[in-house]
Motif scaffolding. Structure first.
Motif, mmCIF file in Angstrom:
data_model
loop_
_atom_site.group_PDB
_atom_site.id
_atom_site.type_symbol
_atom_site.label_atom_id
_atom_site.label_comp_id
_atom_site.label_asym_id
_atom_site.label_seq_id
_atom_site.Cartn_x
_atom_site.Cartn_y
_atom_site.Cartn_z
ATOM 1 N N ALA A 145 0.974 -1.065 0.047
ATOM 2 C CA ALA A 145 0.007 0.026 -0.138
ATOM 3 C C ALA A 145 0.751 1.232 -0.109
ATOM 4 C CB ALA A 145 -1.027 0.001 1.212
ATOM 5 N N LEU A 146 1.905 1.195 0.942
ATOM 6 C CA LEU A 146 2.752 2.401 0.890
ATOM 7 C C LEU A 146 3.509 2.606 -0.468
ATOM 8 C CD1 LEU A 146 4.351 4.568 2.435
ATOM 9 C CD2 LEU A 146 6.062 2.696 3.082
ATOM 10 N N CYS A 147 3.941 1.468 -0.911
ATOM 11 C CA CYS A 147 4.741 1.799 -2.144
ATOM 12 C C CYS A 147 3.723 1.966 -3.305
ATOM 13 C CB CYS A 147 5.237 0.243 -2.651
ATOM 14 S SG CYS A 147 6.386 0.195 -4.103
ATOM 15 N N LEU A 148 2.406 1.523 -3.494
ATOM 16 C CA LEU A 148 1.663 2.044 -4.561
ATOM 17 C C LEU A 148 1.136 3.376 -4.114
ATOM 18 C CD1 LEU A 148 -1.165 -0.822 -4.915
ATOM 19 C CD2 LEU A 148 0.203 0.450 -6.753
ATOM 20 N N GLY A 149 1.100 3.777 -2.880
ATOM 21 C CA GLY A 149 0.673 5.292 -2.731
ATOM 22 C C GLY A 149 1.765 6.275 -3.105
ATOM 23 N N ILE A 150 3.051 5.870 -3.065
ATOM 24 C CA ILE A 150 4.171 6.757 -3.393
ATOM 25 C C ILE A 150 4.188 6.577 -5.133
ATOM 26 C CG2 ILE A 150 6.944 6.867 -3.526
ATOM 27 C CD1 ILE A 150 6.684 5.884 -1.022
#
Lengths: 262, 204
Positions: free
Chosen positions: B37-42
């Motif tokens: 989720a963090l990676c996709l958000g960035i």
């Protein structure tokens, strides 16, 4: 072991650098080739412009010389009937047609002016021609000649330079169509733009000057009079078109509007 | 040949933490979900072209959780990115992006075997160089995808490849510089943080 590892990293770094450097060099080379091609294209256009200008100047000087000679004869002519000069005038008109056929064919409004002048000559040919009548013929010839030379120079400049304009067609019934950022050649008139964008029917008014064209319908819409305006950027308002649309030269980034009013 | 595949799989995958054990552990699954989720958000946030953290995340996931997890993680992020990227739909280039990022995940998993003392700052330069190299390879793969698109559009393949690689170079330079900085600066802190997380066991 450490040495092997260091060597591997150095190889990887070198490979990365080599790939990036090769890519950059190829990019630089392709960009250079592209700019060189563009530069050559521009140079060719400038050479063509020079050639066209020479041809334009030769034609203009030739017809100016003939016109000047006939004008001189007219000024020194002492008889009351000027019909002996009519054959020379006819020849001058024929020369004009021969030298500017392409322009006359490309611009119907100028062709119509030429046709009207030719008709007047045919009518006067077998009659007694007064000084005023011949003077008027000479005057009209010169106006047409000037218009043709300007149009021709604009034509060959237009091949080199393009401008972008916006046109609005307001049918007056709620339908408003915008044609933004339309690319046209330098020297294009509002009439040329209108006929390029839409189907326009028009009428020719010989006595109206400058410009002889009135638009009767755009895209077959005839419910009223078609009036044109241009957008004045300094006052931010539409300004009523002060001349015929065929005499109004478009400006780069200019905005124009046709409105149908009943 | 078919007999060789399971052996190869065992060889490339982390011997202690394989894909199955990773996903059977709910804590690890939760951690991976948070990281995804963090990676996709960035990845999906508006950002300068080719400045990204997905490569680092994929490499680290591969390093920490093993080859399969790294490959799947990167592929999943790139698949989603293909549809929702701020730079538009990836289209035909998506399989190439997935292949490129999967390679980074794979190398992340393999790298663990060769990195003794992963917390050591001595290897910052090494990781930065590896990041830069992997980025170049990723860009080569994705530019090949662009070349294939050009070829489909009618450009001869050789010319399409040369122009795709050449015109991709300015973006590649940004990508390589930013990724080597990101790998060099964030790989060890991120690995250390994951190491300290209670759900990651038997690391190193």
């Amino acid at each position: 072991m450490v040495e092997k590892r260091t060597l591997a990293i150095i190889i990887l770094a070198t490979l990365t650098w080599a790939l990036i450097a090769t890519g950059s060099t190829t990019y630089y080379y392709l960009e250079q080739a592209k700019y060189q091609e563009q530069l050559n294209e521009k140079q060719n256009l400038l050479n063509q412009l020079k050639e066209n200008y020479n041809s334009h100047a030769t034609k203009k000087n030739l017809i100016s010389g003939d016109y000047g000679a006939l004008l001189g004869e007219y000024q020194w002519f002492t008889e009351e009937n000027y019909s002996p000069l009519m054959s020379k005038y006819e020849q001058l008109l024929s020369n004009l047609k021969g030298n500017y056929t392409q322009i006359l064919n490309a611009f119907p409004e100028l062709n119509e002016t030429y046709g009207n002048l030719l008709n007047r000559v045919q009518t006067l040919k077998n009659e007694n021609v007064t000084r005023e009548e011949f003077g008027s013929l000479l005057n009209d010839f010169y106006k047409l000649f000037t218009a043709l030379t300007i149009k021709e120079s604009e034509e060959f400049l237009g091949k080199t330079f393009l401008i972008h304009v916006n046109l609005c067609i307001d049918y007056g019934n709620g339908t408003v169509n915008w044609y933004n950022n339309t690319e046209v050649a330098l020297g294009t008139t509002l009439f040329n733009l209108t006929t390029k964008i839409a189907k326009a029917d028009y009428s020719y008014w010989p006595t109206m000057e400058p410009g002889h064209i009135l638009i009767d319908s755009i895209n077959n819409y005839t419910s009223g009079y078609w009036i044109w305006y241009y957008w004045d950027e300094s006052t931010n308002e539409w300004v009523f078109g002060p001349v015929g649309c065929d005499a109004w030269i478009l400006k780069d980034n200019g905005t124009y509007k046709w409105t149908c009013t009943s | 040949m078919l007999v060789f595949i399971p052996k190869f799989y065992i060889w490339v995958d982390n011997p202690s933490i394989n894909m199955q054990t990773t996903l059977r552990n709910p804590r690890r699954t939760a951690l991976l979900s948070v990281l995804a989720a963090l990676c996709l958000g960035i990845q999906l946030a508006p950002r300068p072209p080719n400045v990204e953290f997905t490569s680092l995340f994929t490499f680290v996931i591969g390093f920490v959780f093993g080859v399969s997890t790294g490959v799947l993680f990167g592929s999943f992020i790139m698949f989603i990115n293909g549809f929702f990227s701020p730079w538009g739909f990836s289209g035909l280039n998506m399989p190439f992006q997935i292949a490129g990022i999967a390679l980074i995940g794979l190398v992340g998993g393999l790298y663990k075997k060769y990195l003794q003392g992963y917390s050591s700052a001595e290897f910052v330069v090494e990781v930065a160089v590896l990041g830069a190299f992997l980025t170049v390879v990723y860009d080569l793969i994705t530019n090949l995808g662009v070349a294939i698109q050009f070829t489909i559009a009618g450009t001869p393949f050789t010319w399409a490849t040369i122009s795709a690689l050449a015109y991709g170079t300015p973006f590649s330079v940004i990508h390589v510089v930013s990724n080597s900085a990101v790998f060099g600066a964030a790989f060890f802190p991120l690995t250390k943080a994951l190491d300290h997380a209670i759900m990651v066991e038997n690391l190193g």
